[in-house]
Scaffold this motif. Sequence first.
Motif, PDB file in Angstrom:
ATOM      1  N   LYS A  41      52.876  40.281  34.310  1.00 32.83           N
ATOM      2  CA  LYS A  41      52.639  38.744  34.310  1.00 32.83           C
ATOM      3  C   LYS A  41      52.040  38.404  35.518  1.00 32.83           C
ATOM      4  N   ILE A  42      52.734  38.912  36.806  1.00 32.40           N
ATOM      5  CA  ILE A  42      52.171  38.257  38.047  1.00 32.40           C
ATOM      6  C   ILE A  42      50.962  38.960  38.505  1.00 32.40           C
ATOM      7  N   VAL A  43      50.501  40.222  38.207  1.00 35.70           N
ATOM      8  CA  VAL A  43      49.284  40.881  38.254  1.00 35.70           C
ATOM      9  C   VAL A  43      48.221  40.140  37.475  1.00 35.70           C
ATOM     10  N   SER A  44      48.552  39.671  36.108  1.00 38.26           N
ATOM     11  CA  SER A  44      47.470  39.211  35.301  1.00 38.26           C
ATOM     12  C   SER A  44      47.278  37.877  35.964  1.00 38.26           C
ATOM     13  N   ALA A  45      48.217  36.994  36.243  1.00 39.41           N
ATOM     14  CA  ALA A  45      47.985  35.706  36.854  1.00 39.41           C
ATOM     15  C   ALA A  45      47.164  35.956  38.137  1.00 39.41           C
ATOM     16  N   ALA A  46      47.266  36.848  38.896  1.00 39.44           N
ATOM     17  CA  ALA A  46      46.561  37.060  40.205  1.00 39.44           C
ATOM     18  C   ALA A  46      45.163  37.172  39.867  1.00 39.44           C
ATOM     19  N   VAL A  47      45.063  37.979  38.571  1.00 40.47           N
ATOM     20  CA  VAL A  47      43.615  38.514  38.314  1.00 40.47           C
ATOM     21  C   VAL A  47      42.661  37.155  37.774  1.00 40.47           C
ATOM     22  N   GLN A  48      43.531  36.286  37.107  1.00 44.39           N
ATOM     23  CA  GLN A  48      42.993  35.117  36.552  1.00 44.39           C
ATOM     24  C   GLN A  48      42.860  34.128  37.591  1.00 44.39           C
ATOM     25  N   ASN A  49      43.745  34.065  39.023  1.00 48.04           N
ATOM     26  CA  ASN A  49      43.380  33.192  39.704  1.00 48.04           C
ATOM     27  C   ASN A  49      42.314  33.543  40.742  1.00 48.04           C
ATOM     28  N   HIS A  50      42.172  34.995  40.706  1.00 46.02           N
ATOM     29  CA  HIS A  50      41.039  35.407  41.586  1.00 46.02           C
ATOM     30  C   HIS A  50      39.593  35.161  40.899  1.00 46.02           C
ATOM     31  N   HIS A  51      39.792  35.289  39.499  1.00 49.66           N
ATOM     32  CA  HIS A  51      38.322  35.209  38.784  1.00 49.66           C
ATOM     33  C   HIS A  51      37.972  33.679  38.909  1.00 49.66           C
ATOM     34  N   GLU A  52      39.037  32.971  38.386  1.00 52.52           N
ATOM     35  CA  GLU A  52      38.650  31.489  38.255  1.00 52.52           C
ATOM     36  C   GLU A  52      38.489  30.602  39.673  1.00 52.52           C
ATOM     37  N   GLN A  53      39.453  30.821  40.482  1.00 52.26           N
ATOM     38  CA  GLN A  53      39.718  30.053  41.558  1.00 52.26           C
ATOM     39  C   GLN A  53      38.554  30.774  42.857  1.00 52.26           C
ATOM     40  N   THR A  54      38.962  31.940  43.078  1.00 58.80           N
ATOM     41  CA  THR A  54      38.327  32.614  44.153  1.00 58.80           C
ATOM     42  C   THR A  54      36.828  32.745  43.858  1.00 58.80           C
ATOM     43  N   LEU A  55      36.469  33.448  42.508  1.00 57.11           N
ATOM     44  CA  LEU A  55      35.029  33.607  42.519  1.00 57.11           C
ATOM     45  C   LEU A  55      34.439  32.329  41.668  1.00 57.11           C
ATOM     46  N   GLY A  56      35.148  31.448  41.297  1.00 59.23           N
ATOM     47  CA  GLY A  56      34.706  30.415  40.545  1.00 59.23           C
ATOM     48  C   GLY A  56      33.802  30.692  39.186  1.00 59.23           C
ATOM     49  N   LEU A  57      34.681  31.552  38.604  1.00 58.61           N
ATOM     50  CA  LEU A  57      34.035  32.137  37.093  1.00 58.61           C
ATOM     51  C   LEU A  57      35.031  31.758  36.008  1.00 58.61           C
ATOM     52  N   THR A  58      34.602  31.813  34.914  1.00 59.93           N
ATOM     53  CA  THR A  58      35.127  31.529  33.583  1.00 59.93           C
ATOM     54  C   THR A  58      35.348  32.781  32.708  1.00 59.93           C
ATOM     55  N   ARG A  59      36.049  32.927  31.818  1.00 56.72           N
ATOM     56  CA  ARG A  59      36.153  34.217  30.899  1.00 56.72           C
ATOM     57  C   ARG A  59      34.933  34.630  30.460  1.00 56.72           C
ATOM     58  N   ASP A  60      34.030  33.576  30.262  1.00 55.92           N
ATOM     59  CA  ASP A  60      32.635  33.692  29.708  1.00 55.92           C
ATOM     60  C   ASP A  60      31.680  34.342  30.484  1.00 55.92           C
ATOM     61  N   ASP A  61      32.196  34.626  31.852  1.00 49.09           N
ATOM     62  CA  ASP A  61      31.180  34.976  32.875  1.00 49.09           C
ATOM     63  C   ASP A  61      31.392  36.608  33.053  1.00 49.09           C
ATOM     64  N   PHE A  62      32.422  37.253  32.219  1.00 41.54           N
ATOM     65  CA  PHE A  62      32.628  38.842  32.375  1.00 41.54           C
ATOM     66  C   PHE A  62      31.630  39.447  31.530  1.00 41.54           C
ATOM     67  N   LYS A  63      31.279  40.569  31.640  1.00 45.12           N
ATOM     68  CA  LYS A  63      30.379  41.500  30.940  1.00 45.12           C
ATOM     69  C   LYS A  63      31.572  41.918  29.953  1.00 45.12           C
ATOM     70  N   LEU A  64      30.900  41.734  28.670  1.00 41.84           N
ATOM     71  CA  LEU A  64      31.732  41.881  27.479  1.00 41.84           C
ATOM     72  C   LEU A  64      31.355  43.001  26.704  1.00 41.84           C
ATOM     73  N   LYS A  65      32.180  43.661  26.102  1.00 45.43           N
ATOM     74  CA  LYS A  65      32.250  44.959  25.092  1.00 45.43           C
ATOM     75  C   LYS A  65      32.378  44.570  23.745  1.00 45.43           C
ATOM     76  N   CYS A  66      31.410  44.371  22.961  1.00 45.13           N
ATOM     77  CA  CYS A  66      31.524  43.869  21.546  1.00 45.13           C
ATOM     78  C   CYS A  66      31.530  45.037  20.546  1.00 45.13           C
ATOM     79  N   PRO A  67      32.185  44.657  19.382  1.00 44.43           N
ATOM     80  CA  PRO A  67      32.007  45.719  18.068  1.00 44.43           C
ATOM     81  C   PRO A  67      30.538  45.872  17.890  1.00 44.43           C
TER      82      PRO A  67
END
Length: 161
Positions: free
Chosen positions: A68-94
Amino acid sequence: MNFHDKSKDFSEYFFCDAIPGAKHTCQFAKNDEETHSFNLSVDLAYGNLAFAARKMGLLKIANDTEMKIVSAAVQNHHEQTLGLTRDDFKLKCPSAARLQQLLKKSLKYEKKVFPQLDEDALKSDFKNKSTTVLCDVDTAVTLKMPEWQTFFKSLKVSIRV
């Protein structure tokens, strides 16, 4: 009853459309804010990225609390530090074939449960989800990016390998 129309939540559809004569319960469902968050999905993107980093040996996660701590840190890094959202990740779809199988099964099931199903609404909803929520973060691509390599190397020593 059309569950793919987002203008009503499940409880409102159920009590107002599926159960005739439940007008008091229907009114309560329309006005009750708690029922409107009943079936929210959980985004696993950040946890999946943390788990993939662990699997690659970039860090050690010993228990649920650390995850949970690492997941929150990952989210914080992605959204706050990098200024991105989940939609900005490269996705792997079926694959298209797998999506077609899922759609076929969904239509078969929903027609059985809801014979008056609006098939076009389900297909439209499914098409939208096939490139978003039915996809996952491409962790292999993401973890090769320099900004993520640097991030995982900078985590506290207690959770690093």
